[in-house]
Design an enzyme around this catalytic site. Structure first.
Site, PDB file in Angstrom:
ATOM      1  CG  ASP A 335      -2.208   0.822   0.964  1.00 31.05           C
ATOM      2  OD1 ASP A 335      -2.206   1.648   0.036  1.00 31.05           O
ATOM      3  OD2 ASP A 335      -3.189   0.671   1.716  1.00 31.05           O
ATOM      4  CD  GLU A 534      -6.226   5.854   2.888  1.00 29.77           C
ATOM      5  OE1 GLU A 534      -5.198   5.341   3.312  1.00 29.77           O
ATOM      6  OE2 GLU A 534      -6.308   6.406   1.779  1.00 29.77           O
TER       7      GLU A 534
HETATM    8  C1  BGC Z   1      -5.211   2.959   0.545  1.00 28.69           C
HETATM    9  C2  BGC Z   1      -5.545   1.932  -0.486  1.00 28.69           C
HETATM   10  C3  BGC Z   1      -5.565   2.547  -1.848  1.00 28.69           C
HETATM   11  C4  BGC Z   1      -4.261   3.238  -2.111  1.00 28.69           C
HETATM   12  C5  BGC Z   1      -4.210   3.939  -3.442  1.00 28.69           C
HETATM   13  C6  BGC Z   1      -3.968   3.705   0.173  1.00 28.69           C
HETATM   14  O1  BGC Z   1      -3.720   4.726   1.081  1.00 28.69           O
HETATM   15  O2  BGC Z   1      -5.040   2.335   1.792  1.00 28.69           O
HETATM   16  O3  BGC Z   1      -6.773   1.339  -0.185  1.00 28.69           O
HETATM   17  O4  BGC Z   1      -5.800   1.567  -2.806  1.00 28.69           O
HETATM   18  O5  BGC Z   1      -4.023   4.193  -1.116  1.00 28.69           O
HETATM   19  O6  BGC Z   1      -4.998   5.054  -3.463  1.00 28.69           O
HETATM   20  C1  BGC Z   2      -3.809   9.553  -1.985  1.00 26.97           C
HETATM   21  C2  BGC Z   2      -4.627   8.361  -1.661  1.00 26.97           C
HETATM   22  C3  BGC Z   2      -3.862   7.531  -0.741  1.00 26.97           C
HETATM   23  C4  BGC Z   2      -3.412   8.298   0.485  1.00 26.97           C
HETATM   24  C5  BGC Z   2      -2.536   7.491   1.357  1.00 26.97           C
HETATM   25  C6  BGC Z   2      -3.404  10.259  -0.735  1.00 26.97           C
HETATM   26  O1  BGC Z   2      -2.549  11.280  -1.049  1.00 26.97           O
HETATM   27  O2  BGC Z   2      -4.515  10.403  -2.805  1.00 26.97           O
HETATM   28  O3  BGC Z   2      -4.950   7.650  -2.805  1.00 26.97           O
HETATM   29  O4  BGC Z   2      -4.656   6.490  -0.378  1.00 26.97           O
HETATM   30  O5  BGC Z   2      -2.736   9.445   0.142  1.00 26.97           O
HETATM   31  O6  BGC Z   2      -2.471   7.963   2.633  1.00 26.97           O
END
Ligand code: BGC
Ligand code: BGC
Length: 839
Positions: A335, A534
């Site tokens: 990830d 998140e």
């Molecule tokens: C998330 C994933 C996601 C990835 C790409 C990560 O932070 O945990 O679920 O697929 O970012 O955006």
């Molecule tokens: C991205 C997400 C990713 C996340 C991780 C963001 O900057 O746009 O896709 O999941 O960071 O923490």
């Protein structure tokens, strides 16, 4: 086995698996007690896990191709395959030069730096990256690149695409066949814009709904999640025997996040799960069986840890359990910079992840250092070539099955550029069916179904807001910064109700605060959560944020006026909402329904004869809390849901809590002019000058150089105004415990400061201070006629040297010379009105 997850749950799960004819070929055995005592924390014993057989047939022509490529590829080309870069930070020329194996588009990225770019630009970008990857002019083998995207509820990064209910709503449907159709439509819409890989389905089994990603999981019940996974994977990828997927309407899938992303203690995003290995296997491991049985092509490793060990570095689970015991034959992707959290690693270097079994590094903005580090180690022989070859072979095998080597450039492939497929009527119809089936009726005092020929009032702050009904991971990462204009062809809940009522000869009025001139026959009040993803969705309690509870009063007021009230709740999770349950005559949970809000009217509004047009079929995918913590008991159990035939029961009023004392949103540091609990507001000057903690107003600090007064903003005295007569002065927020913002910094989280400036300072800096290090950046804060929410990326403070793991003064605004400004709010978030550049 731990008490909470006794054998009942496990055997139920096994029963469901068998019913779905996905019987693991070997059952786990209970370990002798002695063995249990000797296992090191965080070390799995694969022999305890069920074994599966990866069903994708080995194809001699693919194996020959892989062998030939491996024999001809340089070490640089091999290492390049292992690295995935984000669109934020990579160009086609980089791909040509470094031979990267993959690109992704994160929630905030898009072609040309625009995450809201129109669909044709995505296809154009797909062509550009593809053509760069297969450019063989320098003598390279030219392995075609694969592009991954978070199409987690439809092709959800693309304007105009069909947005399906988020997974929690699908969990309420109990309809795996419909899940498969959703997967198939999602795949087809992805193919229109040229991507080949979705980071879905999330197969998390959330155990604590304070977790802000709980809605990405189908259910808290492992068996229910497991019963969906195979269907979604099949919808996306086609049958496991399938080859040359790009010739059909398919993409590759990714089950995520391996393992126990939904099992962290306290529901902390990216946290630690301290559960036993048996619980890990029986709760969180269960959905991986059906995924593997359907030949899922990729698995994404979780940011989280198990028993203190980060998954991304856990060889016993990633290699021992997933690849060996479960026979997973695709490739493992990590990830977003998750490797940087593994013990001994940084975002720039982490051979441990590869050695644990990760095949591809998601290194969004760190792809170059990761590439260079891996290359140096490969050359020096400190990471074995055999492991690199194995990882490359897995990636090439998936690419071969996908058909990438023969498909040609994205725009030449079937379905490419057929933009009318995005949000096509037949796709929206399926989404609308899913919305209908996902609604859960918790209370009906007889007001539903609504008669169509009457006068309907539609109230609540969520009634006409498609972004809100779609939730996070929609067009933008957190689902913020977008409005109805970004959803062409979509239907808000209000628009759907209006259409249905008018079709029946009645009338509907939208009035967010519930006020009316013509007395309505009934009212629908739409309320609930606003979008988050998140980090930002994590909460300390199962409560609506205080600013979202105003509709409770609207419901009570309407009821007092004798208007029957239907509450419709937009939410990613079960929350304490007793005031709404008490006030409303009927209560419907709509989850995060997505672009087809008309599905709500389909069920709520009856036919001319007063009969339902569609019944409620949704059942709770997780238990509903009685109070602000699940530990205080269940109000409605898992599986609860009324329908139009349910006998009418008298309503016993539920106890209502003083929620203001219970909540606490860790992202909020300073609100309505007041520091949050365990924070204080300080005014400081130069080194050595005595600082002042501001508790009462008006106040003076720095020997009268700074005057602090109250200012109205939104509410009376909702801001603090600082009038500085000259010299160096700073306003600081101090945190009693010291704040660790490393996770948030890795994401795209910003420090948001809502302020108004009357007299602009000659110089200003924003920064953060830790015990050892400080990081500051110069900012320009011009005088403004009103309040502006400025955003400063946390990454900037880190880059300026702040130690983001132990901040004691996480917010400092320092000025030179005369200045006059007010601050209303300081918090973390991503919804800035103006992003401050990092200087
Ligand atoms: C998330 C994933 C996601 C990835 C790409 C990560 O932070 O945990 O679920 O697929 O970012 O955006
Ligand atoms: C991205 C997400 C990713 C996340 C991780 C963001 O900057 O746009 O896709 O999941 O960071 O923490």
């Amino acid at each position: 086995m731990t008490g909470r997850w006794g054998p009942t749950r496990a055997s139920l799960a096994a029963g469901l698996l068998a019913a779905a004819s996905l019987v693991p070929i070997a059952r786990a055995e209970t370990p002798p007690p002695a063995a249990a005592a000797t296992a090191a924390p965080g070390t799995a014993r694969p022999e305890l896990w069920p074994a599966y057989t990866y069903p994708v047939p080995a194809r001699p022509e693919h194996e020959a191709l892989i062998a030939d490529l491996l024999a001809r590829m340089t070490i640089e080309e091999k290492v390049g395959q292992l690295v995935q870069a984000d669109l934020c930070c990579v160009t086609p020329d980089d791909v040509r030069r470094y031979k990267l194996g993959s690109i992704l588009v994160g929630g905030n990225s898009g072609p040309g730096g625009d995450d809201l770019a129109p669909a044709p630009e995505w296809l154009k970008a797909a062509d550009d990256f593809y053509l760069a990857s297969v450019d063989r002019s320098d003598g390279g083998v030219g392995v075609p690149i694969v592009w991954g995207t978070d199409a987690v509820h439809g092709h959800s990064n693309i304007i105009g695409a069909t947005i399906f209910p988020h997974n929690i709503g699908l969990g309420a449907m109990r309809d795996a066949a419909l899940v498969e159709r959703i997967g198939a439509i999602t795949a087809k819409e992805i193919r229109v814009t040229g991507q080949e890989w979705t980071f879905a389905p999330t197969v998390a089994v959330p155990q604590d709904f304070r977790w802000g990603r709980a809605y990405e999981g189908y259910s808290s019940d492992p068996a229910l999640v497991a019963s969906y996974v195979g269907a979604m994977v099949r919808g996306l990828q086609g049958p496991p025997e399938g080859d040359n997927l790009l010739a059909g309407p398919y993409v590759i899938a990714s089950t995520k996040h391996f393992l126990a992303d939904g099992g962290t203690d306290g529901g902390v995003d990216q946290g630690d799960s301290s559960i036993s290995e048996e619980a890990l296997r029986d709760i969180h491991g269960l959905p991986y069986g059906p995924a593997i049985a359907e030949g899922v092509s990729t698995v994404m490793v979780s940011f989280s840890s198990w028993q203190g060990v980060k998954m991304t570095g856990n060889r016993s689970l990633v290699t021992g359990v997933l690849k060996e015991r479960m026979d997973f034959g695709g490739f493992v992707v990590s990830d977003w910079n998750a490797h940087g959290q593994v013990a001994g690693c940084t975002n720039e270097a982490c051979p441990q992840a590869l050695m644990a079994g990760v095949d591809m590094y998601m290194a969004p903005d760190t792809w170059k250092p990761i590439y260079e580090d891996l290359l140096a180690r490969a050359r020096a022989g400190t990471v074995p070539m055999s492991r690199i070859d194995e990882a490359v072979a897995r990636i090439l095998r998936v690419k071969a099955r996908l058909g990438l080597f023969t498909a040609g450039k994205p725009s030449d492939r079937p379905w490419s550029g057929q933009y009318d497929l995005l949000g096509a009527p037949e796709h929206r119809a399926v989404a609308r069916e899913a919305v209908r089936k996902s609604l859960v009726l918790l209370k009906n005092g007889g007001v539903l179904p609504l008669a169509p020929g009457k006068r309907l009032l539609v109230a609540g702050d969520g009634a006409d807001d498609i972004a809100r009904q779609s939730g996070g991971w929609t067009l933008s990462w957190q689902g913020t910064g977008v409005d109805n204009s970004h959803f062409p062809g979509a239907t808000s809940i209000w628009a759907g109700l209006k259409e249905a009522v008018e079709a029946g000869g009645g009338s509907a009025v939208l009035s967010p605060d519930g006020s009316f001139t013509d007395r309505p026959d009934a009212a629908v009040v739409v309320f609930g959560e606003t979008p988050y993803a998140e980090f930002q969705g994590d909460r300390a309690a199962l409560l609506l944020d205080p600013e979202l509870t105003a509709p409770y009063a609207t419901m009570a007021k309407l009821k007092a006026q004798g208007v029957p009230v239907v509450a419709v709740m937009i939410t990613g999770r079960p929350l304490y909402v007793n005031p709404a349950l008490n006030a409303a005559d009927a209560f419907v949970v709509a989850w995060l329904p997505g672009s087809e809000g008309g599905g709500i009217a389909d069920v709520l509004v009856g036919d001319a004869a007063g009969r339902p047009r569609h019944d409620f079929t949704g059942k709770l995918p997780a238990a509903w809390p009685r109070a602000a913590q699940m530990a205080d008991g269940t109000l409605f159990p898992f599986g609860f849901g009324l329908d139009y035939r349910s006998p009418r029961a008298a309503w016993t009023p539920l106890p209502e809590l003083d929620a203001s004392a219970l909540g606490g949103d860790a992202r909020m540091w300073f609100a309505a002019g007041t520091p949050a609990a365990r924070w204080s507001l300080m005014v400081a000057g130069r080194e050595g000058e005595v600082e002042t903690r501001i508790t009462t107003l008006p106040a003076e600090a720095l020997a009268g150089r700074v005057r602090v007064t109250a200012e109205n903003h939104k509410v009376q005295e909702g801001a603090r105004r600082f009038t500085v007569s000259g010299g160096t002065a700073s306003v600081q927020l101090s945190n009693f415990d010291g704040l660790d913002l490393a996770r948030e910094t890795n994401g795209d989280v910003m420090l948001l400061v809502t302020m108004r400036v009357w007299d602009a300072p000659a110089e200003a800096r924003i920064g953060a201070i830790g015990p050892q290090a400080r990081g500051f950046t110069a900012v320009t804060l011009p005088a403004t006629p009103g309040y502006v929410r400025y955003g400063l990326p946390l990454k900037c403070l880190r880059d300026k040297g702040a130690d983001m793991t132990g901040l004691i003064r996480p917010f400092v605004l320092e000025t030179e010379g005369r200045a006059d400004y007010a601050i209303a709010e300081v918090r973390l978030g991503s919804d800035a009105e103006e992003v401050l550049p990092c200087r």
